[in-house]
Design a protein around this motif. Structure first.
Motif, PDB file in Angstrom:
ATOM      1  N   MET A   1      10.641  11.532  -2.098  1.00 30.59           N
ATOM      2  CA  MET A   1       9.911  10.928  -0.979  1.00 30.59           C
ATOM      3  C   MET A   1       9.226   9.616  -1.353  1.00 30.59           C
ATOM      4  N   ALA A   2       9.307   9.215  -2.632  1.00 31.24           N
ATOM      5  CA  ALA A   2       8.635   7.988  -3.076  1.00 31.24           C
ATOM      6  C   ALA A   2       9.570   6.794  -2.938  1.00 31.24           C
ATOM      7  N   LEU A   3       9.081   5.712  -2.366  1.00 28.54           N
ATOM      8  CA  LEU A   3       9.883   4.495  -2.190  1.00 28.54           C
ATOM      9  C   LEU A   3       9.322   3.321  -2.983  1.00 28.54           C
ATOM     10  N   ARG A   4       8.315   3.585  -3.809  1.00 29.59           N
ATOM     11  CA  ARG A   4       7.788   2.551  -4.687  1.00 29.59           C
ATOM     12  C   ARG A   4       8.243   2.855  -6.107  1.00 29.59           C
ATOM     13  N   ARG A   5       8.819   1.863  -6.778  1.00 25.98           N
ATOM     14  CA  ARG A   5       9.448   2.119  -8.078  1.00 25.98           C
ATOM     15  C   ARG A   5       8.472   2.626  -9.127  1.00 25.98           C
ATOM     16  N   ASP A   6       7.244   2.133  -9.097  1.00 26.93           N
ATOM     17  CA  ASP A   6       6.293   2.577 -10.112  1.00 26.93           C
ATOM     18  C   ASP A   6       5.978   4.064  -9.966  1.00 26.93           C
ATOM     19  N   LEU A   7       5.955   4.558  -8.732  1.00 24.68           N
ATOM     20  CA  LEU A   7       5.705   5.986  -8.512  1.00 24.68           C
ATOM     21  C   LEU A   7       6.873   6.821  -9.033  1.00 24.68           C
ATOM     22  N   VAL A   8       8.091   6.372  -8.726  1.00 27.33           N
ATOM     23  CA  VAL A   8       9.276   7.091  -9.195  1.00 27.33           C
ATOM     24  C   VAL A   8       9.281   7.167 -10.720  1.00 27.33           C
ATOM     25  N   THR A   9       8.982   6.036 -11.370  1.00 24.54           N
ATOM     26  CA  THR A   9       8.951   6.004 -12.832  1.00 24.54           C
ATOM     27  C   THR A   9       7.916   6.979 -13.389  1.00 24.54           C
ATOM     28  N   SER A  10       6.729   7.008 -12.795  1.00 26.87           N
ATOM     29  CA  SER A  10       5.676   7.927 -13.249  1.00 26.87           C
ATOM     30  C   SER A  10       6.106   9.379 -13.075  1.00 26.87           C
ATOM     31  N   TYR A  11       6.716   9.668 -11.938  1.00 25.84           N
ATOM     32  CA  TYR A  11       7.156  11.042 -11.683  1.00 25.84           C
ATOM     33  C   TYR A  11       8.260  11.472 -12.642  1.00 25.84           C
ATOM     34  N   VAL A  12       9.174  10.579 -12.960  1.00 26.29           N
ATOM     35  CA  VAL A  12      10.240  10.906 -13.900  1.00 26.29           C
ATOM     36  C   VAL A  12       9.647  11.219 -15.278  1.00 26.29           C
ATOM     37  N   GLN A  13       8.666  10.422 -15.697  1.00 28.08           N
ATOM     38  CA  GLN A  13       8.009  10.670 -16.986  1.00 28.08           C
ATOM     39  C   GLN A  13       7.296  12.023 -16.974  1.00 28.08           C
ATOM     40  N   ILE A  14       6.618  12.321 -15.882  1.00 30.62           N
ATOM     41  CA  ILE A  14       5.926  13.606 -15.753  1.00 30.62           C
ATOM     42  C   ILE A  14       6.925  14.749 -15.794  1.00 30.62           C
ATOM     43  N   SER A  15       8.046  14.577 -15.084  1.00 30.26           N
ATOM     44  CA  SER A  15       9.096  15.601 -15.057  1.00 30.26           C
ATOM     45  C   SER A  15       9.625  15.881 -16.451  1.00 30.26           C
ATOM     46  N   ASN A  16       9.872  14.834 -17.224  1.00 28.58           N
ATOM     47  CA  ASN A  16      10.371  15.014 -18.590  1.00 28.58           C
ATOM     48  C   ASN A  16       9.374  15.773 -19.452  1.00 28.58           C
TER      49      ASN A  16
ATOM     50  N   PRO B   1       0.833  -1.210   0.000  1.00 30.21           N
ATOM     51  CA  PRO B   1       0.000   0.000   0.000  1.00 30.21           C
ATOM     52  C   PRO B   1       0.864   1.254   0.000  1.00 30.21           C
ATOM     53  N   LEU B   2       0.284   2.335  -0.433  1.00 29.49           N
ATOM     54  CA  LEU B   2       0.994   3.607  -0.427  1.00 29.49           C
ATOM     55  C   LEU B   2       1.346   4.022   0.995  1.00 29.49           C
ATOM     56  N   LEU B   3       2.512   4.650   1.140  1.00 30.37           N
ATOM     57  CA  LEU B   3       2.837   5.308   2.394  1.00 30.37           C
ATOM     58  C   LEU B   3       2.004   6.593   2.504  1.00 30.37           C
ATOM     59  N   ALA B   4       1.822   7.077   3.710  1.00 30.47           N
ATOM     60  CA  ALA B   4       1.042   8.304   3.907  1.00 30.47           C
ATOM     61  C   ALA B   4       1.642   9.462   3.118  1.00 30.47           C
ATOM     62  N   ILE B   5       2.981   9.567   3.121  1.00 28.37           N
ATOM     63  CA  ILE B   5       3.627  10.670   2.406  1.00 28.37           C
ATOM     64  C   ILE B   5       3.459  10.512   0.901  1.00 28.37           C
ATOM     65  N   GLU B   6       3.430   9.281   0.397  1.00 25.42           N
ATOM     66  CA  GLU B   6       3.227   9.058  -1.032  1.00 25.42           C
ATOM     67  C   GLU B   6       1.814   9.446  -1.447  1.00 25.42           C
ATOM     68  N   ALA B   7       0.830   9.072  -0.630  1.00 27.66           N
ATOM     69  CA  ALA B   7      -0.554   9.441  -0.920  1.00 27.66           C
ATOM     70  C   ALA B   7      -0.726  10.955  -0.876  1.00 27.66           C
ATOM     71  N   THR B   8      -0.063  11.589   0.082  1.00 29.36           N
ATOM     72  CA  THR B   8      -0.145  13.049   0.218  1.00 29.36           C
ATOM     73  C   THR B   8       0.411  13.749  -1.014  1.00 29.36           C
ATOM     74  N   ASN B   9       1.568  13.285  -1.490  1.00 28.83           N
ATOM     75  CA  ASN B   9       2.179  13.928  -2.653  1.00 28.83           C
ATOM     76  C   ASN B   9       1.369  13.697  -3.920  1.00 28.83           C
ATOM     77  N   LEU B  10       0.767  12.535  -4.052  1.00 29.94           N
ATOM     78  CA  LEU B  10      -0.114  12.290  -5.197  1.00 29.94           C
ATOM     79  C   LEU B  10      -1.302  13.247  -5.161  1.00 29.94           C
ATOM     80  N   PHE B  11      -1.873  13.399  -3.989  1.00 36.30           N
ATOM     81  CA  PHE B  11      -2.992  14.330  -3.815  1.00 36.30           C
ATOM     82  C   PHE B  11      -2.566  15.751  -4.176  1.00 36.30           C
ATOM     83  N   ASP B  12      -1.378  16.140  -3.717  1.00 35.32           N
ATOM     84  CA  ASP B  12      -0.881  17.486  -3.985  1.00 35.32           C
ATOM     85  C   ASP B  12      -0.674  17.705  -5.485  1.00 35.32           C
TER      86      ASP B  12
END
Length: 336
Positions: free
Chosen positions: A286-301, A180-191
């Motif tokens: 702050m993300a420790l799940r690889r799929d989140l990191v990958t999504s964020y990197v794509q968004i950043s690009n 499951p998502l960590l609280a900080i991961e859910a918070t950043n997705l919401f943000d």
């Protein structure tokens, strides 16, 4: 013996003063039009208070730059970039959303400036800016809660005991069972969702009033990018069965008369790009799940490519002010 030491501004202090001045002149333009068309008395009070604070900050920064004989940025004078006779483009709820998010960004900006400042007058300046903005943020949150328009981050059950990670699949996100998502991961997705929804609404209004085809096409790209990011985030939250309480109602009127210059609209979009990149970078850290990191990197690009195209339009039209820069030592040596 009393020591008289009057240090010059550091590169960090110059950069933060310069960008604060430039950004706040743009904010003043937007708020000036907002303040003329606000209908809700509580939100009107907040809009005018925010406008007064921004004007005060510009004046204080301007005095320091002038004292140091540093040219002031031209910025965005209201008379050149705002049509006060243009009808209302956004609803009062959008005004409150805009100020809420602007305060959140400004707090981060002021803290960074404070952290990198050394001269006493500059540290005191950004400390006072932080206090102004934090008080304003609390005030706008209370107004939004009172009107039932404040969207809270997701609720999760309280932890019941201490725990430690004991398996490497804690980091897994692509294959196998994902934790499951960590609280900080859910918070950043919401943000991410909140910020990009605001960008989507802002750009919808800009697209509606701009007459320039190149800028309109660029803004349409930006709105699609914001929409895609919101969708990506929502899918993750929904897959985790996280209640988020987010409701997206249109906050743009039917007006097609531009209240702002196209230069101001393009600059504001560029500023949002910079904020978006910063938020994505923090989310990655702050993300420790690889799929989140990958999504964020794509968004950043995607944001970086979009941002570069916007900067090129500003440059080609002679609309981008050059920030203070260090000397070109190589060029100087060639001139001897």
């Amino acid at each position: 013996m009393e020591l008289h030491h009057h240090p010059k501004l550091t590169s960090a202090e110059i950069a933060n003063l310069w960008s604060t001045y430039l950004n706040d002149t743009a904010i003043i333009c937007l708020l000036t039009h907002f303040s003329k068309h606000t209908e809700d008395l509580d939100i009107e009070t907040i809009v005018k208070k925010t406008l007064d604070i921004a004007i005060d900050h510009v004046e204080k920064v301007g005095k320091i730059l002038e004292k140091e004989k540093i040219p002031l940025p031209k910025g965005y004078p209201v008379k050149e970039h705002v049509n006060l006779d243009a009808p209302k483009l956004y609803t009062d709820i959008f005004y409150s959303d805009f100020i809420y998010n602007a305060c959140r960004f400004a707090l981060v900006s002021h803290v960074q400036a404070l952290n990198l400042s050394a001269r006493n007058d500059i540290t005191e300046l950004f400390r006072s800016f932080y206090q102004d903005t934090s008080s304003l943020l609390i005030e706008i949150i209370e107004v939004m809660k009172g009107k039932g328009i404040f969207i809270r981050p997701p609720y999760i059950p309280y932890p019941e005991e201490r725990d430690f990670v004991d398996k490497q699949n804690f980091l897994v996100g692509w294959l196998g069972k994902r934790r499951p998502l960590l609280a900080i991961e859910a918070t950043n997705l919401f943000d991410q969702a909140i910020s990009n929804q605001l960008g989507k609404e802002l750009l919808t209004g800009f697209i509606q009033v701009t007459k320039d085809k190149e800028i309109k096409d660029y803004l349409i790209r930006g709105r699609k990018l914001s929409t895609d990011i919101v969708h990506t985030v929502q899918v993750v939250l929904e897959d985790e069965l996280i209640p988020n309480g987010m409701k997206w109602d249109s906050k743009v009127t039917k007006s097609t008369e531009p209240p702002f210059s196209e230069q101001l609209m393009l600059f504001t979009t560029s500023a949002l790009n910079a904020i978006g990149l910063g938020k994505v970078g923090y989310s990655i850290s702050m993300a420790l799940r690889r799929d989140l990191v990958t999504s964020y990197v794509q968004i950043s690009n995607q944001i970086m490519l979009f941002s570069e195209d916007g900067s090129n339009i500003l440059i080609n039209r002679g609309w981008m002010e050059q920030p203070p820069q260090v000397p070109d030592r190589e060029k100087l040596s060639e001139e001897r």
